[in-house]
Design an enzyme around this catalytic site. Structure first.
Site, PDB file in Angstrom:
ATOM      1  N   CYS A  18       0.795  -1.235   0.000  1.00  0.00           N
ATOM      2  CA  CYS A  18       0.000   0.000   0.000  1.00  0.00           C
ATOM      3  C   CYS A  18       0.826   1.284   0.000  1.00  0.00           C
ATOM      4  CB  CYS A  18      -0.935   0.000   1.209  1.00  0.00           C
ATOM      5  SG  CYS A  18      -2.110  -1.356   1.168  1.00  0.00           S
TER       6      CYS A  18
HETATM    7  N1  LIG Z   1      -3.007  -5.941   1.659  1.00  0.00           N
HETATM    8  C1  LIG Z   1      -3.423  -4.887   2.313  1.00  0.00           C
HETATM    9  O1  LIG Z   1      -3.050  -4.672   3.462  1.00  0.00           O
HETATM   10  C2  LIG Z   1      -4.391  -3.899   1.673  1.00  0.00           C
HETATM   11  C3  LIG Z   1      -4.974  -2.924   2.484  1.00  0.00           C
HETATM   12  C4  LIG Z   1      -5.887  -2.033   1.933  1.00  0.00           C
HETATM   13  C5  LIG Z   1      -6.172  -2.108   0.574  1.00  0.00           C
HETATM   14  N2  LIG Z   1      -5.567  -3.051  -0.219  1.00  0.00           N
HETATM   15  C6  LIG Z   1      -5.927  -3.090  -1.636  1.00  0.00           C
HETATM   16  O2  LIG Z   1      -6.875  -4.139  -1.848  1.00  0.00           O
HETATM   17  C7  LIG Z   1      -6.655  -4.769  -3.121  1.00  0.00           C
HETATM   18  C8  LIG Z   1      -6.381  -6.248  -2.930  1.00  0.00           C
HETATM   19  O3  LIG Z   1      -5.182  -6.380  -2.196  1.00  0.00           O
HETATM   20  P1  LIG Z   1      -4.727  -7.761  -1.560  1.00  0.00           P
HETATM   21  O4  LIG Z   1      -3.563  -7.444  -0.700  1.00  0.00           O
HETATM   22  O5  LIG Z   1      -5.901  -8.454  -0.980  1.00  0.00           O
HETATM   23  O6  LIG Z   1      -4.248  -8.536  -2.894  1.00  0.00           O
HETATM   24  P2  LIG Z   1      -3.951 -10.088  -3.054  1.00  0.00           P
HETATM   25  O7  LIG Z   1      -3.038 -10.187  -4.218  1.00  0.00           O
HETATM   26  O8  LIG Z   1      -3.562 -10.701  -1.742  1.00  0.00           O
HETATM   27  O9  LIG Z   1      -5.383 -10.698  -3.416  1.00  0.00           O
HETATM   28  C9  LIG Z   1      -6.018 -10.535  -4.624  1.00  0.00           C
HETATM   29  C10 LIG Z   1      -6.637 -11.890  -4.983  1.00  0.00           C
HETATM   30  O10 LIG Z   1      -7.504 -11.717  -6.096  1.00  0.00           O
HETATM   31  C11 LIG Z   1      -7.405 -12.868  -6.897  1.00  0.00           C
HETATM   32  N3  LIG Z   1      -7.921 -12.518  -8.237  1.00  0.00           N
HETATM   33  C12 LIG Z   1      -7.412 -11.665  -9.140  1.00  0.00           C
HETATM   34  N4  LIG Z   1      -8.221 -11.557 -10.212  1.00  0.00           N
HETATM   35  C13 LIG Z   1      -9.277 -12.375  -9.982  1.00  0.00           C
HETATM   36  C14 LIG Z   1     -10.444 -12.688 -10.704  1.00  0.00           C
HETATM   37  N5  LIG Z   1     -10.720 -12.160 -11.902  1.00  0.00           N
HETATM   38  N6  LIG Z   1     -11.308 -13.593 -10.182  1.00  0.00           N
HETATM   39  C15 LIG Z   1     -11.056 -14.142  -8.967  1.00  0.00           C
HETATM   40  N7  LIG Z   1      -9.962 -13.871  -8.232  1.00  0.00           N
HETATM   41  C16 LIG Z   1      -9.092 -12.986  -8.719  1.00  0.00           C
HETATM   42  C17 LIG Z   1      -5.940 -13.211  -6.866  1.00  0.00           C
HETATM   43  O11 LIG Z   1      -5.700 -14.556  -7.226  1.00  0.00           O
HETATM   44  C18 LIG Z   1      -5.603 -12.925  -5.395  1.00  0.00           C
HETATM   45  O12 LIG Z   1      -5.768 -14.080  -4.583  1.00  0.00           O
HETATM   46  C19 LIG Z   1      -5.520  -3.999  -3.763  1.00  0.00           C
HETATM   47  O13 LIG Z   1      -6.042  -2.982  -4.545  1.00  0.00           O
HETATM   48  C20 LIG Z   1      -4.787  -3.412  -2.563  1.00  0.00           C
HETATM   49  O14 LIG Z   1      -4.075  -2.245  -2.914  1.00  0.00           O
HETATM   50  C21 LIG Z   1      -4.704  -3.953   0.327  1.00  0.00           C
END
Ligand SMILES: NC(=O)c1ccc[n+]([C@@H]2O[C@H](COP(=O)([O-])OP(=O)(O)OC[C@H]3O[C@@H](n4cnc5c(N)ncnc54)[C@H](O)[C@@H]3O)[C@@H](O)[C@H]2O)c1
Length: 452
Positions: free
Chosen positions: A292
């Site tokens: 982030c």
């Molecule tokens: N990790 C954090 O602490 C955090 C905090 C706030 C916001 N975010 C935001 O939230 C979003 C997700 O982050 P994350 O850390 O959970 O990412 P991540 O990579 O851990 O998870 C995303 C998941 O989505 C799946 N995916 C992708 N495309 C797909 C589709 N078409 N169908 C089904 N599954 C699909 C991937 O396989 C993956 O498991 C990002 O935009 C991130 O910036 C993350």
């Protein structure tokens, strides 16, 4: 405090079909009969899906990674904040199920998209996963559904990218379906603040969407904060993380100022933090990491450049924070030099490679950059981290070493780059030949310690 306007408005009765859909949806959210779809079960999506299932909703999680989906089906969680027992219990109770694609999403009342939004090497946002997820949702989209994007992104995405992708279905936002943006504020590993007690910002594409998204989230979150639009909600998230990036940069520069002045930055920030108003402490470190803080301000920069505006604070913060791994590596070299040793040939044991304490996530972790720089200069670098068994960076795989007295004693220098809980830093200080501490984990301890 800024004014929070009453963005929850009565439903518009002048469009009877949409009005009926909205009333039905709101009722289903309130009485718990709604079905919820969550696309992307990562750090954000899995805890959210589990929270809705815990509240009694039937949740369908869509996860494209076969490895992750298989783990969940076995009742196993890969996210530290989600217990295996919860996944297993909710699956058994029929409240949570995982599917590899979005075929069943048409049966859901609300679909929440939580897929990744990385930056390309060129620092442009890569929204291909968001677009693919929207197209997937669009294939089964039906009248009266609420679609919410939670992925962090630049202002305008919900309207400019998500809406057109969904409207390929032939249905129209605000006319046939509801659309909102609600940024995720999850802080992995934080034991105090979680989904339930962290207020949730909500911005709908139209007033009915804001109202319905608020009705949905208020079933699992204690306080919802409706804002005027999806675009405002998108910028709220980027402001929060830009605020952190800029303040961390300020204190990282302060660490270098203190070093030049022969002062201890931890003492200076700690003393400033006793001011009961007008100051909030941020702490220096070997750089910024995670999914982030390094990324989110760049999303805003990219958007603003497209509008011929250069966000200067973000640029400066990026430069200062981005140079911290080199600065930390230089401080390690200086500590070795003080003992008559060069980096080349020295054995350096790094403690902590995750991007922050208490988590296994090492994405963008500055500790790995520091290790890489020291290894490039000829040091023999190893690491200990109870949370990260292996770390892969730039094609190179590092495997952890067990933290033992012999490992500490055998190193020419121990570098504390992430201060995980559960490490006996007093013992490390006692046994190590010398310590470089980039996190103030050794505060108050004696030994041959140099702090950032
Ligand atoms: N990790 C954090 O602490 C955090 C905090 C706030 C916001 N975010 C935001 O939230 C979003 C997700 O982050 P994350 O850390 O959970 O990412 P991540 O990579 O851990 O998870 C995303 C998941 O989505 C799946 N995916 C992708 N495309 C797909 C589709 N078409 N169908 C089904 N599954 C699909 C991937 O396989 C993956 O498991 C990002 O935009 C991130 O910036 C993350």
């Amino acid at each position: 405090m800024g004014r929070i306007f009453p963005y929850i408005r009565p439903l518009d009765k002048s469009k009877p079909i949409l009005y009926t859909c909205a009333v039905t949806l709101e009722k289903r959210f309130k009485d718990g009969s709604a079905r919820i779809g969550v696309v992307g079960l990562g750090y954000v999506g899995l805890p959210l899906a589990v929270e809705f299932a815990r509240a009694g909703y039937r949740v369908t999680g869509v996860e494209a990674s076969p490895a992750r989906a298989a783990q969940l089906k076995r009742g196993r969680s890969y996210i530290g904040d989600v217990a295996d027992a919860d996944v297993a219990r909710l699956t058994k109770a029929g409240l949570f199920r995982v599917r590899p694609d979005g075929r069943e999403l048409g049966r859901c009342d609300a679909v929440i998209i939580c897929v990744q939004t990385p930056l390309r090497k060129s620092k442009e946002p890569d929204l291909s996963s968001v677009v693919a997820a929207c197209e997937e949702v669009g294939r089964t989209l039906r009248r009266g559904q609420l679609i919410v994007l939670e992925s962090t992104t630049y202002p305008g995405t919900t309207d400019e990218i998500v809406r057109p992708a969904l409207e390929k279905s032939g249905l129209k936002a605000g006319k046939d379906f509801f659309l909102a943006f609600s940024p995720e504020r999850v802080d992995p590993g934080n034991e105090k603040w979680n989904i339930v007690n962290t207020p949730k910002v909500i911005g709908g594409w139209n007033p009915a969407s804001t109202r319905l998204a608020a009705a949905l989230y208020s079933r699992i979150v204690r306080r919802v904060v409706p804002v005027s639009s999806a675009k405002a909600a998108e910028l709220v998230k980027l402001l929060e993380n830009t605020f952190r990036a800029v303040n961390i940069a300020l204190v990282n520069e302060m660490a270098q100022i203190c070093d030049k002045l022969g002062l201890d930055v931890w003492e200076v920030v700690g003393a400033a933090a006793t001011k009961p108003f007008g100051f909030m402490p941020f702490w220096p470190g070997p750089g910024i990491g995670g999914h982030c803080i390094p990324k989110d301000p760049q999303l805003l920069t990219w958007k603003m450049k497209s509008l011929n505006f250069e966000p200067r604070f973000i640029g400066l913060a990026t430069t200062i924070n981005g140079a911290m791994p080199e600065y930390a590596a230089a401080r390690v070299a200086r500590a070795l030099n003080g003992a008559g040793r060069s980096v080349r040939g020295s054995r350096i044991l790094v403690l902590g490679v995750a991007y922050k304490p208490g988590v296994s996530d090492y994405r963008e972790s500055p500790a790995l950059d520091v290790m890489h720089l020291l290894a490039e200069d000829g040091a023999k670098v190893e690491y200990c981290d109870a949370f990260v068994p292996r770390a892969e960076v730039g094609g190179r795989v590092w495997r952890r070493k067990t933290l033992t007295d012999a490992a500490v004693k055998g190193a020419d220098l121990v570098a504390i780059l992430t201060a995980h809980p559960g490490v006996d830093y007093a013992r490390v200080c006692r046994l190590a030949r010398r310590v470089f501490d980039a996190r103030n984990a050794t505060a108050g301890l004696s030994g041959r310690v140099e702090r950032l």
